[in-house]
Design a protein around this motif. Structure first.
Motif, short mmCIF file in Angstrom:
data_model
loop_
_atom_site.label_atom_id
_atom_site.label_comp_id
_atom_site.label_asym_id
_atom_site.label_seq_id
_atom_site.Cartn_x
_atom_site.Cartn_y
_atom_site.Cartn_z
N UNK A 1 71.03 31.02 11.18
CA UNK A 1 70.56 29.64 11.19
C UNK A 1 71.57 28.64 11.74
N UNK A 2 72.73 29.11 12.12
CA UNK A 2 73.79 28.23 12.62
C UNK A 2 73.90 28.40 14.13
N UNK A 3 73.52 27.38 14.88
CA UNK A 3 73.54 27.45 16.35
C UNK A 3 74.94 27.56 16.93
N UNK A 4 75.97 27.28 16.15
CA UNK A 4 77.34 27.39 16.66
C UNK A 4 77.88 28.82 16.58
N UNK A 5 77.21 29.69 15.82
CA UNK A 5 77.64 31.09 15.70
C UNK A 5 77.06 31.89 16.86
N UNK A 6 77.96 32.51 17.63
CA UNK A 6 77.54 33.31 18.79
C UNK A 6 77.65 34.80 18.54
N UNK A 7 78.46 35.18 17.54
CA UNK A 7 78.66 36.60 17.24
C UNK A 7 78.95 36.76 15.76
N UNK A 8 78.62 37.94 15.24
CA UNK A 8 78.90 38.28 13.85
C UNK A 8 79.69 39.58 13.83
N UNK A 9 80.79 39.56 13.09
CA UNK A 9 81.60 40.76 12.87
C UNK A 9 81.42 41.15 11.41
N UNK A 10 81.01 42.39 11.17
CA UNK A 10 80.85 42.91 9.82
C UNK A 10 81.96 43.90 9.56
N UNK A 11 82.75 43.65 8.53
CA UNK A 11 83.90 44.49 8.24
C UNK A 11 83.99 44.72 6.74
N UNK A 12 84.90 45.59 6.34
CA UNK A 12 85.09 45.89 4.93
C UNK A 12 86.53 45.67 4.51
N UNK A 13 86.71 45.19 3.30
CA UNK A 13 88.06 45.00 2.75
C UNK A 13 88.62 46.35 2.31
N UNK A 14 89.92 46.49 2.39
CA UNK A 14 90.57 47.72 1.93
C UNK A 14 90.51 48.84 2.94
N UNK A 15 90.55 50.06 2.43
CA UNK A 15 90.70 51.22 3.31
C UNK A 15 89.39 51.84 3.81
N UNK A 16 88.25 51.37 3.31
CA UNK A 16 86.98 51.92 3.75
C UNK A 16 85.99 50.83 4.08
N UNK A 17 85.19 51.06 5.12
CA UNK A 17 84.20 50.06 5.50
C UNK A 17 83.12 49.97 4.43
N UNK A 18 82.41 51.07 4.16
CA UNK A 18 81.36 51.06 3.16
C UNK A 18 81.00 52.51 2.81
N UNK A 19 81.04 52.81 1.52
CA UNK A 19 80.74 54.17 1.06
C UNK A 19 79.24 54.41 0.85
N UNK A 20 78.43 53.37 1.07
CA UNK A 20 76.98 53.51 0.87
C UNK A 20 76.55 52.87 -0.43
N UNK A 21 75.47 53.36 -1.01
CA UNK A 21 74.92 52.80 -2.25
C UNK A 21 75.85 53.08 -3.42
N UNK A 22 76.02 52.12 -4.30
CA UNK A 22 76.79 52.30 -5.53
C UNK A 22 75.92 53.05 -6.52
N UNK A 23 76.16 54.35 -6.67
CA UNK A 23 75.33 55.18 -7.53
C UNK A 23 75.55 54.88 -9.01
#
Length: 68
Positions: free
Chosen positions: A42-64
């Motif tokens: 919804x923000x016209x000034x945003x041209x790109x989105x970077x999705x990253x993860x904190x720490x040593x892993x991006x994403x392990x998937x669903x929290x079981x």
């Protein structure tokens, strides 16, 4: 917060912020990520989105642990 937001020079950086569980997804995190993506969309000034993860892993998937 489970999701961190930063924007600079037209780039939104969204960081998954649960490094203690390798950024595994739970319901609140999924909701917050959807909100962040909607914010970027919804923000016209945003041209790109970077999705990253904190720490040593991006994403392990669903929290079981949440489902148990």
């Amino acid at each position: 917060p489970d999701i961190l937001w930063n924007d600079a020079e037209g780039v939104a950086t969204i960081t998954l912020n649960r490094p203690e569980v390798l950024n595994s997804f739970n319901r609140p995190m999924a909701r917050d990520l959807c909100d962040a993506l909607a914010r970027a969309g919804g923000d016209d000034t945003i041209r790109a989105v970077v999705l990253t993860g904190a720490g040593r892993g991006f994403c392990a998937g669903q929290d079981l642990a949440e489902a148990a």
